[in-house]
Design an enzyme around this catalytic site. Structure first.
Site, short mmCIF file in Angstrom:
data_model
loop_
_atom_site.label_atom_id
_atom_site.label_comp_id
_atom_site.label_asym_id
_atom_site.label_seq_id
_atom_site.Cartn_x
_atom_site.Cartn_y
_atom_site.Cartn_z
N ARG A 104 0.89 -1.29 -0.02
CA ARG A 104 -0.10 0.02 -0.01
C ARG A 104 0.95 1.29 0.14
O ARG A 104 1.60 1.31 0.72
CB ARG A 104 -1.04 0.05 1.35
CG ARG A 104 -2.01 1.15 1.33
CD ARG A 104 -2.76 0.98 2.46
NE ARG A 104 -2.36 1.04 3.60
CZ ARG A 104 -3.10 0.84 4.76
NH1 ARG A 104 -4.27 0.70 4.68
NH2 ARG A 104 -2.33 1.03 5.97
N THR A 108 -0.98 7.64 -1.09
CA THR A 108 -2.26 7.41 -1.63
C THR A 108 -3.26 6.37 -1.36
O THR A 108 -4.57 6.23 -1.32
CB THR A 108 -2.07 7.30 -3.19
OG1 THR A 108 -1.34 5.88 -3.23
CG2 THR A 108 -1.37 8.03 -3.91
N ASP A 201 -0.74 -3.31 12.14
CA ASP A 201 -0.20 -3.95 11.00
C ASP A 201 0.09 -5.29 10.86
O ASP A 201 1.11 -5.95 11.77
CB ASP A 201 1.15 -3.16 10.68
CG ASP A 201 1.59 -3.59 9.31
OD1 ASP A 201 1.99 -4.65 9.12
OD2 ASP A 201 1.59 -2.57 8.57
N ASP A 204 3.75 -6.68 10.15
CA ASP A 204 4.83 -6.28 11.32
C ASP A 204 4.70 -6.96 12.29
O ASP A 204 5.60 -7.72 13.13
CB ASP A 204 4.48 -4.67 11.85
CG ASP A 204 5.08 -3.84 10.64
OD1 ASP A 204 6.21 -4.29 9.82
OD2 ASP A 204 4.83 -2.75 10.64
#
Length: 210
Positions: A104, A108, A201, A204
């Site tokens: 990602r 944006t 995340d 992660d």
């Protein structure tokens, strides 16, 4: 029309709650994700067709039922999707595994493709696309488009751990022929396009990176 299936079995809900806890370390997070992947896979494959075969028990011959030649492929969206593959392969060890690499863009929030490697006979297989988080839906939608572009003409099912309503709505609009299977539908996305309450995340937390 795409349907949303929330698999809220008590064992899945319990394990997901542990994963959401910020104090849960990478080792436990990875193990729990694999376990949930297997439990969700059990439900996701519930309607696989069966056929009659003749076998011989230690006592006599009999008609038994076995899965009717349904070939499966598990395709994780890198990198977090890797965490759900082993659980599915424990259920279906003969499934082939493809990989789709998307990340990602931090500005944006749109997905960027960097890798795609699929089984050569992907057109003959039912595909389980896996990614722990369905946030904006962008990565999953792009992954579906890639699968179709590479010849996947059969059933595709999207399996995730946690989904946001915004991502589900967008996905259903863009991929009306693909059902979504998730362990939880969370509240919303925040201004950074993270799922709330979510679990942070996933990549992660799986791999211990920041």
């Amino acid at each position: 029309m795409s349907e949303l299936h929330i698999i809220d079995h008590p064992l899945i809900t319990h394990k997901l709650s542990i994963m959401r806890n910020k104090k849960t370390g990478s080792k436990d997070f990875r193990e729990l994700l694999g376990e949930i992947g297997m439990l969700m896979g059990y439900e996701l494959t519930r309607d696989l067709p069966l056929e009659d075969v003749t076998i011989e028990t230690p006592i006599t011959k009999m008609k038994a039922k076995m899965i009717s030649g349904k070939k499966l492929a598990v395709v994780p969206i890198l990198r977090a999707g890797l965490g759900m593959v082993d659980g599915l392969l424990k259920l279906v060890p003969v499934a082939k595994v493809g990989h789709i690499g998307l990340y990602r863009d931090p500005d944006t929030h749109l997905p960027v493709e960097y890798y795609c490697k699929l089984p050569s006979d992907i057109e003959d297989r039912m595909v389980i696309l896996v990614d722990p988080m369905l946030a904006t839906g962008g990565s999953a939608i792009d992954a579906i488009k890639l699968l179709r572009q590479h010849g996947c003409r059969g059933t595709i099912r999207m399996m995730c751990l946690v989904a946001a309503p915004e991502g589900v709505e967008k996905f259903k609009e863009e991929c009306p022929d693909v059902d979504i299977y998730t362990a939880a539908l969370d509240e919303r996305l925040n201004e950074h396009a993270y799922i709330v309450p979510g679990l942070g995340d996933a990549g992660d937390r799986i791999f211990g990176t920041k």
